[in-house]
Motif scaffolding. Structure first.
Motif, PDB file in Angstrom:
ATOM      1  N   HIS A  99       1.373  -1.350  -0.090  1.00  0.00           N
ATOM      2  CA  HIS A  99      -0.100   0.326  -0.119  1.00  0.00           C
ATOM      3  C   HIS A  99       1.105   1.531   0.189  1.00  0.00           C
ATOM      4  CE1 HIS A  99      -3.265  -2.138   0.689  1.00  0.00           C
ATOM      5  NE2 HIS A  99      -2.538  -3.092   1.225  1.00  0.00           N
ATOM      6  N   HIS A 100       1.391   2.298  -1.117  1.00  0.00           N
ATOM      7  CA  HIS A 100       2.669   2.721  -1.383  1.00  0.00           C
ATOM      8  C   HIS A 100       1.644   3.864  -1.062  1.00  0.00           C
ATOM      9  CE1 HIS A 100       4.866   0.490  -3.366  1.00  0.00           C
ATOM     10  NE2 HIS A 100       4.146  -0.044  -4.298  1.00  0.00           N
ATOM     11  N   LEU A 101       2.298   4.809  -0.687  1.00  0.00           N
ATOM     12  CA  LEU A 101       1.753   6.178  -0.185  1.00  0.00           C
ATOM     13  C   LEU A 101       1.891   6.766  -0.709  1.00  0.00           C
ATOM     14  CD1 LEU A 101       4.096   5.935   3.215  1.00  0.00           C
ATOM     15  CD2 LEU A 101       2.169   5.585   3.391  1.00  0.00           C
ATOM     16  N   ASP A 102       1.070   7.729  -0.990  1.00  0.00           N
ATOM     17  CA  ASP A 102       0.973   9.057  -1.611  1.00  0.00           C
ATOM     18  C   ASP A 102       1.948   9.470  -1.756  1.00  0.00           C
ATOM     19  OD1 ASP A 102      -2.026   8.421  -1.531  1.00  0.00           O
ATOM     20  OD2 ASP A 102      -2.292  10.538  -0.223  1.00  0.00           O
ATOM     21  N   ARG A 103       2.658  10.058  -1.750  1.00  0.00           N
ATOM     22  CA  ARG A 103       4.304  10.264  -2.081  1.00  0.00           C
ATOM     23  C   ARG A 103       5.482   9.651  -1.979  1.00  0.00           C
ATOM     24  NH1 ARG A 103       5.452  15.283   1.613  1.00  0.00           N
ATOM     25  NH2 ARG A 103       7.574  15.895  -0.280  1.00  0.00           N
ATOM     26  N   ASP A 104       5.677   7.921  -1.806  1.00  0.00           N
ATOM     27  CA  ASP A 104       6.100   6.880  -2.401  1.00  0.00           C
ATOM     28  C   ASP A 104       7.198   7.629  -3.588  1.00  0.00           C
ATOM     29  OD1 ASP A 104       6.220   6.112   0.327  1.00  0.00           O
ATOM     30  OD2 ASP A 104       5.702   4.232  -0.265  1.00  0.00           O
ATOM     31  N   ALA A 105       6.558   7.509  -4.559  1.00  0.00           N
ATOM     32  CA  ALA A 105       6.807   7.473  -6.148  1.00  0.00           C
ATOM     33  C   ALA A 105       7.782   8.634  -6.151  1.00  0.00           C
ATOM     34  CB  ALA A 105       5.811   7.547  -7.143  1.00  0.00           C
ATOM     35  N   GLU A 106       7.437   9.637  -5.413  1.00  0.00           N
ATOM     36  CA  GLU A 106       8.268  10.997  -5.081  1.00  0.00           C
ATOM     37  C   GLU A 106       9.493  11.195  -4.463  1.00  0.00           C
ATOM     38  OE1 GLU A 106       8.795  15.491  -2.865  1.00  0.00           O
ATOM     39  OE2 GLU A 106       6.482  14.143  -3.441  1.00  0.00           O
ATOM     40  N   PHE A 107       9.721   9.367  -3.245  1.00  0.00           N
ATOM     41  CA  PHE A 107      11.055  10.111  -2.825  1.00  0.00           C
ATOM     42  C   PHE A 107      11.449   8.833  -3.283  1.00  0.00           C
ATOM     43  CE2 PHE A 107       8.110  12.449   0.201  1.00  0.00           C
ATOM     44  CZ  PHE A 107       9.263  13.587   0.617  1.00  0.00           C
ATOM     45  N   LEU A 108      11.170   7.589  -3.482  1.00  0.00           N
ATOM     46  CA  LEU A 108      12.061   6.068  -3.240  1.00  0.00           C
ATOM     47  C   LEU A 108      12.659   6.402  -5.017  1.00  0.00           C
ATOM     48  CD1 LEU A 108       9.282   3.984  -1.764  1.00  0.00           C
ATOM     49  CD2 LEU A 108      11.155   4.772  -0.543  1.00  0.00           C
ATOM     50  N   ILE A 109      13.692   5.321  -4.660  1.00  0.00           N
ATOM     51  CA  ILE A 109      14.065   5.000  -5.907  1.00  0.00           C
ATOM     52  C   ILE A 109      13.327   4.411  -6.689  1.00  0.00           C
ATOM     53  CG2 ILE A 109      16.504   3.843  -6.539  1.00  0.00           C
ATOM     54  CD1 ILE A 109      17.845   4.329  -4.436  1.00  0.00           C
ATOM     55  N   GLU A 110      13.088   2.299  -6.027  1.00  0.00           N
ATOM     56  CA  GLU A 110      11.655   2.836  -6.706  1.00  0.00           C
ATOM     57  C   GLU A 110      10.865   1.708  -6.066  1.00  0.00           C
ATOM     58  OE1 GLU A 110      14.110  -1.138  -8.154  1.00  0.00           O
ATOM     59  OE2 GLU A 110      14.626  -1.764  -6.297  1.00  0.00           O
ATOM     60  N   LEU A 111      10.068   1.800  -6.374  1.00  0.00           N
ATOM     61  CA  LEU A 111       9.185   1.169  -5.575  1.00  0.00           C
ATOM     62  C   LEU A 111       9.161  -0.031  -4.992  1.00  0.00           C
ATOM     63  CD1 LEU A 111       6.001   3.065  -7.430  1.00  0.00           C
ATOM     64  CD2 LEU A 111       6.398   3.563  -5.390  1.00  0.00           C
ATOM     65  N   PRO A 112       8.692  -0.640  -4.351  1.00  0.00           N
ATOM     66  CA  PRO A 112       9.323  -2.105  -3.423  1.00  0.00           C
ATOM     67  C   PRO A 112       7.616  -2.484  -4.287  1.00  0.00           C
ATOM     68  CG  PRO A 112       8.848  -0.216  -1.498  1.00  0.00           C
ATOM     69  CD  PRO A 112       8.882   0.398  -2.845  1.00  0.00           C
ATOM     70  N   GLU A 113       7.374  -3.949  -4.363  1.00  0.00           N
ATOM     71  CA  GLU A 113       6.448  -4.868  -4.704  1.00  0.00           C
ATOM     72  C   GLU A 113       6.046  -5.939  -4.038  1.00  0.00           C
ATOM     73  OE1 GLU A 113       8.238  -6.532  -8.597  1.00  0.00           O
ATOM     74  OE2 GLU A 113       8.710  -5.501  -9.580  1.00  0.00           O
ATOM     75  N   ALA A 114       6.428  -6.209  -2.804  1.00  0.00           N
ATOM     76  CA  ALA A 114       5.702  -6.398  -2.075  1.00  0.00           C
ATOM     77  C   ALA A 114       6.636  -6.553  -0.407  1.00  0.00           C
ATOM     78  CB  ALA A 114       6.237  -7.780  -2.004  1.00  0.00           C
ATOM     79  N   VAL A 115       5.559  -6.974   0.552  1.00  0.00           N
ATOM     80  CA  VAL A 115       6.123  -6.405   1.956  1.00  0.00           C
ATOM     81  C   VAL A 115       6.926  -8.161   2.350  1.00  0.00           C
ATOM     82  CG1 VAL A 115       5.471  -4.826   2.363  1.00  0.00           C
ATOM     83  CG2 VAL A 115       3.647  -7.320   2.755  1.00  0.00           C
ATOM     84  N   GLN A 116       7.522  -8.523   3.524  1.00  0.00           N
ATOM     85  CA  GLN A 116       7.744  -9.713   3.759  1.00  0.00           C
ATOM     86  C   GLN A 116       6.605 -10.003   5.220  1.00  0.00           C
ATOM     87  OE1 GLN A 116      11.370 -10.325   4.824  1.00  0.00           O
ATOM     88  NE2 GLN A 116      11.790 -12.181   4.446  1.00  0.00           N
TER      89      GLN A 116
END
Length: 113
Positions: free
Chosen positions: A83-100
């Motif tokens: 569940h990406h946060l609204d601004r994750d794309a602005e900050f993160l190098i790449e958006l994670p695909e899953a959690v562990q």
């Protein structure tokens, strides 16, 4: 876990994300306020970690749950779904695909005298 809460954490949900050093402080503040604080209100507990390395900063959040069902009430039917946060794309190098999602098999080791 909150004082007086007798629920036992049996599941850990681990999320990881990386950002560039120039954005790390701003992302840390954003993640804490928008991601971790709301998560901590629903989970038995939550932690946020940061490791600064050459060229990137990695963030890890771990939340603790009494069951996969309890985690699913927060995360939805697939608790591994991000569940990406609204601004994750602005900050993160790449958006994670899953959690562990891990079962906690040992929480504490009692010391022996």
């Amino acid at each position: 876990m909150a004082d007086g809460d007798d629920r036992i954490a049996r599941i850990a949900r681990i999320w990881r994300g990386r950002t560039v050093p120039e954005k790390a402080d701003a992302y840390a503040a954003y993640l804490r306020e928008v991601g971790v604080k709301p998560l901590a209100r629903k989970a038995l507990g939550a932690q946020m970690f940061r490791e600064d390395r050459a060229g990137e900063s990695e963030f890890v959040t771990i939340s603790y749950w009494e069951s996969v069902e309890a985690m699913s009430r927060f995360a939805g039917p697939d608790p591994r779904r991000i569940h990406h946060l609204d601004r994750d794309a602005e900050f993160l190098i790449e958006l994670p695909e899953a959690v562990q999602v891990l079962e906690i098999v040992l929480d504490r080791v009692e010391s022996r005298d």
